[in-house]
Design a protein around this motif. Structure first.
Motif, PDB file in Angstrom:
ATOM      1  N   GLY A 141       0.393  -6.961 -18.350  1.00 22.86           N
ATOM      2  CA  GLY A 141      -0.933  -7.590 -18.494  1.00 22.86           C
ATOM      3  C   GLY A 141      -1.414  -8.192 -17.192  1.00 22.86           C
ATOM      4  N   LEU A 142      -0.928  -7.631 -16.094  1.00 25.96           N
ATOM      5  CA  LEU A 142      -1.219  -8.195 -14.770  1.00 25.96           C
ATOM      6  C   LEU A 142      -2.080  -7.251 -13.935  1.00 25.96           C
ATOM      7  N   MET A 143      -3.039  -6.590 -14.561  1.00 23.85           N
ATOM      8  CA  MET A 143      -3.800  -5.589 -13.795  1.00 23.85           C
ATOM      9  C   MET A 143      -4.850  -6.224 -12.883  1.00 23.85           C
ATOM     10  N   PRO A 144      -4.944  -5.689 -11.653  1.00 20.03           N
ATOM     11  CA  PRO A 144      -6.044  -6.102 -10.767  1.00 20.03           C
ATOM     12  C   PRO A 144      -7.374  -5.690 -11.397  1.00 20.03           C
ATOM     13  N   VAL A 145      -8.444  -6.445 -11.116  1.00 13.65           N
ATOM     14  CA  VAL A 145      -9.734  -6.132 -11.739  1.00 13.65           C
ATOM     15  C   VAL A 145     -10.421  -4.946 -11.058  1.00 13.65           C
ATOM     16  N   GLU A 146      -9.943  -4.567  -9.863  1.00 14.12           N
ATOM     17  CA  GLU A 146     -10.517  -3.407  -9.163  1.00 14.12           C
ATOM     18  C   GLU A 146      -9.428  -2.368  -8.956  1.00 14.12           C
ATOM     19  N   ASP A 147      -9.849  -1.158  -8.625  1.00 15.55           N
ATOM     20  CA  ASP A 147      -8.890  -0.095  -8.340  1.00 15.55           C
ATOM     21  C   ASP A 147      -8.294  -0.335  -6.942  1.00 15.55           C
ATOM     22  N   VAL A 148      -7.063  -0.829  -6.925  1.00 12.62           N
ATOM     23  CA  VAL A 148      -6.463  -1.207  -5.638  1.00 12.62           C
ATOM     24  C   VAL A 148      -6.081   0.015  -4.799  1.00 12.62           C
ATOM     25  N   GLN A 149      -6.111   1.186  -5.419  1.00  9.54           N
ATOM     26  CA  GLN A 149      -5.772   2.385  -4.639  1.00  9.54           C
ATOM     27  C   GLN A 149      -6.969   2.887  -3.827  1.00  9.54           C
ATOM     28  N   THR A 150      -8.176   2.470  -4.230  1.00  6.36           N
ATOM     29  CA  THR A 150      -9.355   2.973  -3.504  1.00  6.36           C
ATOM     30  C   THR A 150     -10.149   1.870  -2.786  1.00  6.36           C
ATOM     31  N   THR A 151     -10.032   0.640  -3.271  1.00  3.58           N
ATOM     32  CA  THR A 151     -10.857  -0.413  -2.668  1.00  3.58           C
ATOM     33  C   THR A 151     -10.465  -0.662  -1.212  1.00  3.58           C
ATOM     34  N   ARG A 152     -11.423  -1.092  -0.416  1.00  3.97           N
ATOM     35  CA  ARG A 152     -11.138  -1.478   0.966  1.00  3.97           C
ATOM     36  C   ARG A 152     -10.848  -2.985   1.040  1.00  3.97           C
ATOM     37  N   LYS A 153     -10.991  -3.653  -0.121  1.00  4.33           N
ATOM     38  CA  LYS A 153     -10.711  -5.096  -0.135  1.00  4.33           C
ATOM     39  C   LYS A 153      -9.210  -5.324  -0.006  1.00  4.33           C
ATOM     40  N   LEU A 154      -8.815  -6.359   0.664  1.00  2.00           N
ATOM     41  CA  LEU A 154      -7.394  -6.637   0.877  1.00  2.00           C
ATOM     42  C   LEU A 154      -6.883  -7.730  -0.064  1.00  2.00           C
ATOM     43  N   MET A 155      -7.859  -8.435  -0.685  1.00  5.59           N
ATOM     44  CA  MET A 155      -7.482  -9.465  -1.665  1.00  5.59           C
ATOM     45  C   MET A 155      -8.300  -9.188  -2.927  1.00  5.59           C
ATOM     46  N   LYS A 182       0.848  -1.190   0.000  1.00  2.00           N
ATOM     47  CA  LYS A 182       0.000   0.000   0.000  1.00  2.00           C
ATOM     48  C   LYS A 182       0.884   1.239   0.000  1.00  2.00           C
ATOM     49  N   GLY A 183       0.293   2.379  -0.298  1.00  4.54           N
ATOM     50  CA  GLY A 183       1.048   3.624  -0.150  1.00  4.54           C
ATOM     51  C   GLY A 183       1.716   4.067  -1.425  1.00  4.54           C
ATOM     52  N   ARG A 184       2.820   4.837  -1.239  1.00  2.00           N
ATOM     53  CA  ARG A 184       3.347   5.545  -2.409  1.00  2.00           C
ATOM     54  C   ARG A 184       3.933   4.638  -3.485  1.00  2.00           C
ATOM     55  N   ILE A 233      -1.333  -4.966   1.065  1.00  2.00           N
ATOM     56  CA  ILE A 233      -0.942  -4.956   2.479  1.00  2.00           C
ATOM     57  C   ILE A 233       0.081  -3.861   2.772  1.00  2.00           C
ATOM     58  N   ARG A 234       0.334  -3.675   4.027  1.00  2.00           N
ATOM     59  CA  ARG A 234       1.320  -2.665   4.421  1.00  2.00           C
ATOM     60  C   ARG A 234       2.702  -3.094   3.949  1.00  2.00           C
ATOM     61  N   GLU A 258       1.323   3.307  -6.520  1.00  2.00           N
ATOM     62  CA  GLU A 258       1.062   4.142  -7.700  1.00  2.00           C
ATOM     63  C   GLU A 258       2.092   3.879  -8.815  1.00  2.00           C
ATOM     64  N   GLN A 259       3.351   3.688  -8.411  1.00  2.00           N
ATOM     65  CA  GLN A 259       4.408   3.450  -9.399  1.00  2.00           C
ATOM     66  C   GLN A 259       4.430   1.995  -9.873  1.00  2.00           C
ATOM     67  N   THR A 260       3.823   1.111  -9.077  1.00  2.00           N
ATOM     68  CA  THR A 260       3.793  -0.311  -9.437  1.00  2.00           C
ATOM     69  C   THR A 260       2.778  -0.577 -10.550  1.00  2.00           C
ATOM     70  N   LEU A 261       1.649   0.151 -10.502  1.00  2.00           N
ATOM     71  CA  LEU A 261       0.543  -0.163 -11.408  1.00  2.00           C
ATOM     72  C   LEU A 261       0.906  -0.081 -12.902  1.00  2.00           C
ATOM     73  N   PRO A 262       1.669   0.936 -13.355  1.00  2.00           N
ATOM     74  CA  PRO A 262       2.032   0.943 -14.778  1.00  2.00           C
ATOM     75  C   PRO A 262       2.873  -0.277 -15.186  1.00  2.00           C
ATOM     76  N   LEU A 263       3.699  -0.767 -14.266  1.00  2.00           N
ATOM     77  CA  LEU A 263       4.505  -1.958 -14.574  1.00  2.00           C
ATOM     78  C   LEU A 263       3.593  -3.179 -14.709  1.00  2.00           C
ATOM     79  N   LEU A 264       2.615  -3.274 -13.801  1.00  2.00           N
ATOM     80  CA  LEU A 264       1.674  -4.408 -13.872  1.00  2.00           C
ATOM     81  C   LEU A 264       0.849  -4.322 -15.157  1.00  2.00           C
ATOM     82  N   GLU A 265       0.471  -3.114 -15.505  1.00  2.00           N
ATOM     83  CA  GLU A 265      -0.339  -2.926 -16.708  1.00  2.00           C
ATOM     84  C   GLU A 265       0.439  -3.387 -17.945  1.00  2.00           C
TER      85      GLU A 265
END
Ligand code: PRP
Length: 226
Positions: A28-42, A13-15, A59-60, A18-25
């Motif tokens: 082709g490894l994008m989470p199906v939900e917005d992991v920056q806003t969801t309260r889900k942990l999995m 989680k945290g700063r 996680i932290r 934001e920089q990890t998501l473009p690498l995942l994208e």
């Protein structure tokens, strides 16, 4: 038909996130939900990626090593600072070159600039969340560090007389500056690393290798476009 194997990736989680998501994208490894806003942990990722279902744990940062070391996650993304501090039994196959900062000893501007080491009778009070790295650093110089463990806002400690120095990560230097502190010594350059559980490295070799390869390509592409 057999269920597809699940490959679990722990994200900080945290700063760094934001920089990890473009690498995942890119991979082709994008989470199906917005992991920056969801309260889900999995959160689910792609349903069929190199023959696996992908799922993410959000996680932290300080907990990523534990999840990967214990095998609750196959892979994870962790800062080098936390790897150096806790020395988990994990593989570290890739420098993602994000979350770049440095681990420094810092102190009040006047004291550091005057060359005042702040050591009194062979001891110094140092506030940090990097207890081992701090103790080691001073031990090498024959100084006993009274390590004061704090969880954040380290820069406050010298201002109120709780500590003589802090050991903390510095990125832009803005927090130090805003609190009248300066860097005294750099201990390590830090960036985020892809880490892997050693057993997963063997049992899910094909999938783990595929993630390493795609993320390596993503890092190379990102560096090229800089
Ligand atoms: C980190 C770190 C410093 C700050 C450094 O704190 O502990 O306080 O960032 O960044 P800068 O050099 O760009 O100012 P963070 O914001 O993660 O919060 P924390 O103090 O609660 O750990």
């Amino acid at each position: 038909m057999l269920d597809k194997p699940v490959l679990t990736i722990a994200l900080s989680k945290g700063r760094i996130l934001e920089q990890t998501l473009p690498l995942l994208e890119f991979a082709g490894l994008m989470p199906v939900e917005d992991v920056q806003t969801t309260r889900k942990l999995m959160v689910d990722g792609p349903d069929d990626w190199a023959g696996s279902k992908i799922r993410f744990l959000i996680i932290r940062a300080a907990d990523v090593c534990t999840y990967v070391e214990k095998g609750a996650a196959d892979l994870g993304i962790s800062g080098r600072d936390l790897l150096l501090e806790s020395k988990p039994h994990v593989y570290e196959p890739l420098d993602l070159k994000i979350g770049k900062c440095r681990l420094c000893v810092c102190g009040p501007k006047a004291s550091v600039e005057a060359g005042d080491s702040a050591v009194k009778s062979g001891r110094i009070r140092v506030a940090t969340k990097y207890d081992h790295l701090t103790a080691q650093h001073y031990l090498k110089q024959g100084i006993h560090a009274d390590v004061i463990h704090l969880y954040g806002s380290m820069e406050l400690a010298p201002l109120v007389g709780l500590a003589d120095r802090i050991v903390d990560v510095v990125e832009t230097g803005n927090t130090l500056k805003a609190n009248g502190l300066v860097e005294e010594t750099t201990l390590f350059d830090i960036s985020s690393r892809l880490i892997a559980n050693p057993a997963s490295f063997v049992t899910k070799k094909k999938q783990v290798q595929a993630v390493i390869t795609r993320l390596r390509e993503a890092v190379e592409q990102r560096e090229k476009n800089k």
